[in-house]
Design an enzyme around this catalytic site. Structure first.
Site, PDB file in Angstrom:
ATOM      1  N   CYS A 149      44.557  38.167  16.482  1.00 36.14           N
ATOM      2  CA  CYS A 149      45.443  37.703  15.412  1.00 36.14           C
ATOM      3  C   CYS A 149      46.555  38.664  14.995  1.00 36.14           C
ATOM      4  CB  CYS A 149      44.654  37.172  14.224  1.00 36.14           C
ATOM      5  SG  CYS A 149      43.425  38.268  13.593  1.00 36.14           S
ATOM      6  N   ARG A 184      48.955  52.285  20.640  1.00 36.39           N
ATOM      7  CA  ARG A 184      48.424  51.605  21.824  1.00 36.39           C
ATOM      8  C   ARG A 184      46.906  51.418  21.692  1.00 36.39           C
ATOM      9  NH1 ARG A 184      49.099  54.785  26.327  1.00 36.39           N
ATOM     10  NH2 ARG A 184      51.358  54.728  26.043  1.00 36.39           N
ATOM     11  N   SER A 185      46.486  50.954  20.514  1.00 37.58           N
ATOM     12  CA  SER A 185      45.055  50.692  20.336  1.00 37.58           C
ATOM     13  C   SER A 185      44.687  49.415  21.077  1.00 37.58           C
ATOM     14  CB  SER A 185      44.719  50.559  18.849  1.00 37.58           C
ATOM     15  OG  SER A 185      45.287  49.390  18.315  1.00 37.58           O
ATOM     16  N   ASP A 207      51.946  56.232  22.540  1.00 37.64           N
ATOM     17  CA  ASP A 207      50.826  56.713  21.729  1.00 37.64           C
ATOM     18  C   ASP A 207      50.861  58.231  21.693  1.00 37.64           C
ATOM     19  OD1 ASP A 207      49.543  57.653  24.015  1.00 37.64           O
ATOM     20  OD2 ASP A 207      47.720  56.480  23.715  1.00 37.64           O
ATOM     21  N   VAL A 208      49.833  58.860  21.082  1.00 33.52           N
ATOM     22  CA  VAL A 208      49.882  60.321  20.937  1.00 33.52           C
ATOM     23  C   VAL A 208      49.934  61.028  22.280  1.00 33.52           C
ATOM     24  CG1 VAL A 208      48.894  60.704  18.645  1.00 33.52           C
ATOM     25  CG2 VAL A 208      47.375  60.262  20.568  1.00 33.52           C
ATOM     26  N   PHE A 273      53.325  47.499  11.105  1.00 36.80           N
ATOM     27  CA  PHE A 273      52.075  46.767  10.856  1.00 36.80           C
ATOM     28  C   PHE A 273      50.971  47.681  10.334  1.00 36.80           C
ATOM     29  CE2 PHE A 273      51.628  47.667  15.470  1.00 36.80           C
ATOM     30  CZ  PHE A 273      50.384  48.296  15.484  1.00 36.80           C
TER      31      PHE A 273
END
Ligand code: NAD
Length: 319
Positions: A149, A184-185, A207-208, A273
């Site tokens: 979602c 980038r989870s 990402d990191v 977000f």
């Protein structure tokens, strides 16, 4: 300071969906006279999750759903509690507030939730369909697949902001658009990069550790996205990616993190977000459209997913 662009609130974007969902719930009265039932599981005692839960309750009830929060004090009993809800015909949708164990056991629990009740769209089948750009669950193309979602909410926001060009054929509507995503989870950033690339965008996923490029190749020759490593994370590389970006999306879960406004080209669309404010106010001097929070659209997508699950179940029954 001059503000050439505007700030667009999630409440405004979600309005159309809230209306559509409310009408659909009304139309379901014949089979769900008291409204569809969403069950939330809280097993981490996290006050932030508690707040999110009470907010989910308020929002879903205002649209005609029933919401029930089930607190599970002992984490190890959560699996059983989910299985019970899976079996219970009175329950239409299930969501779980993560993190619980904060390790791979959480991914296991995501798969315990019955696919038919998984409103968050975390089931492996839904993920695999998304990554492979497959839109239906069946060969007859009657049952639409569910999308996670939060990434779906960002897609709907980009549609609202007219980043999706409706003159282009469906599936190619982001052709030519360059998007930077800082996160980038597995829950948001990576699926989002894939979704946008599947729709034709060139996505720089940051990402990191490193920066990756997600695309469907030259002239969109592939039917699903491919991923290329651009190298380890550096300020320079990030700056380069932002230089001609159309959209910058942030999701860094830290109150200290601020995206460097000086990397943002005039007129870029900026969306955050994260629950933390990743852009500072100076972004308003650069962004054409700025969306500071997205939660209200996410919850609309969650409830929309729930209606889709009910629709799918009815179609399966009718077969
Ligand atoms: P996560 O911790 O799993 O992932 C964070 C990501 O950000 C990682 O990819 C990490 O490498 C990257 N990152 C962190 N610091 C960075 C930096 N300095 N530069 C570049 N990349 C960096 O978190 P998550 O589950 O993806 O959630 C992220 C945020 O989004 C949280 O604030 C969460 O509350 C929020 N969230 C919002 C919604 C919504 O609907 N609005 C939904 C889910 C999560």
């Amino acid at each position: 300071v001059a503000k050439p662009g505007i700030t667009v609130l999630a409440s405004k974007i979600s309005k159309e969906y809230v209306d559509e969902i409310t009408k659909k719930v009304e139309a379901l009265k014949s089979i769900r006279p008291e409204g569809p039932l969403l069950v939330g599981f809280l097993a981490n005692g996290d006050p932030a999750a508690e707040m999110y839960a009470s907010w989910t309750k308020k929002t879903s009830e205002s649209m005609g759903f029933r919401y029930e929060l089930r607190r599970v004090d002992e984490k190890d009993f959560l699996e059983e509690a989910i299985i019970e809800a899976n079996r219970d015909d009175a329950v239409d949708g299930i969501m779980v507030y993560y993190p619980i164990f904060g390790n791979a056991q959480d991914q296991y629990l995501q798969q315990v939730v019955a696919r038919e009740k998984d409103v968050e769209g975390l089931n492996h089948v839904y993920y695999q369909n998304m990554y492979h750009n497959i839109r239906y669950l069946d060969n007859e193309k009657q049952l639409k697949s569910i999308l996670p979602c939060t990434p779906l909410a960002i897609v709907k926001i980009l549609e609202y902001l007219k980043i999706y060009n409706t003159l282009l054929p469906e599936g190619n509507r982001l052709y030519g658009k360059k998007v930077v995503i800082v996160n980038r989870s597995e829950i948001v950033g990576r699926p989002l990069a894939a979704l946008l690339a599947n729709d034709g965008a060139i996505v720089f996923s940051v990402d990191v550790n490193n920066v990756q490029k997600f695309t469907r190749g030259e002239s969109l020759k592939f039917i699903k996205h491919h991923v290329e490593d651009l190298g380890p994370y550096s300020e320079d590389l990030l700056k380069q990616c932002c230089a001609d970006a159309d959209v910058i999306i942030t999701g860094v879960p830290s109150p200290k993190y601020k995206f460097p406004t000086e990397y943002v080209r005039d007129g870029t669309v900026c969306i955050n977000f994260s629950s933390e404010k990743n852009f500072d106010d100076s972004i308003k001097t650069k962004a054409s459209l700025y969306v500071p929070m997205t939660g209200k659209v996410t919850i609309s997508m969650l409830l929309r997913n729930m209606l889709r699950l009910i629709e799918n179940a009815e179609k399966v029954k009718a077969k």
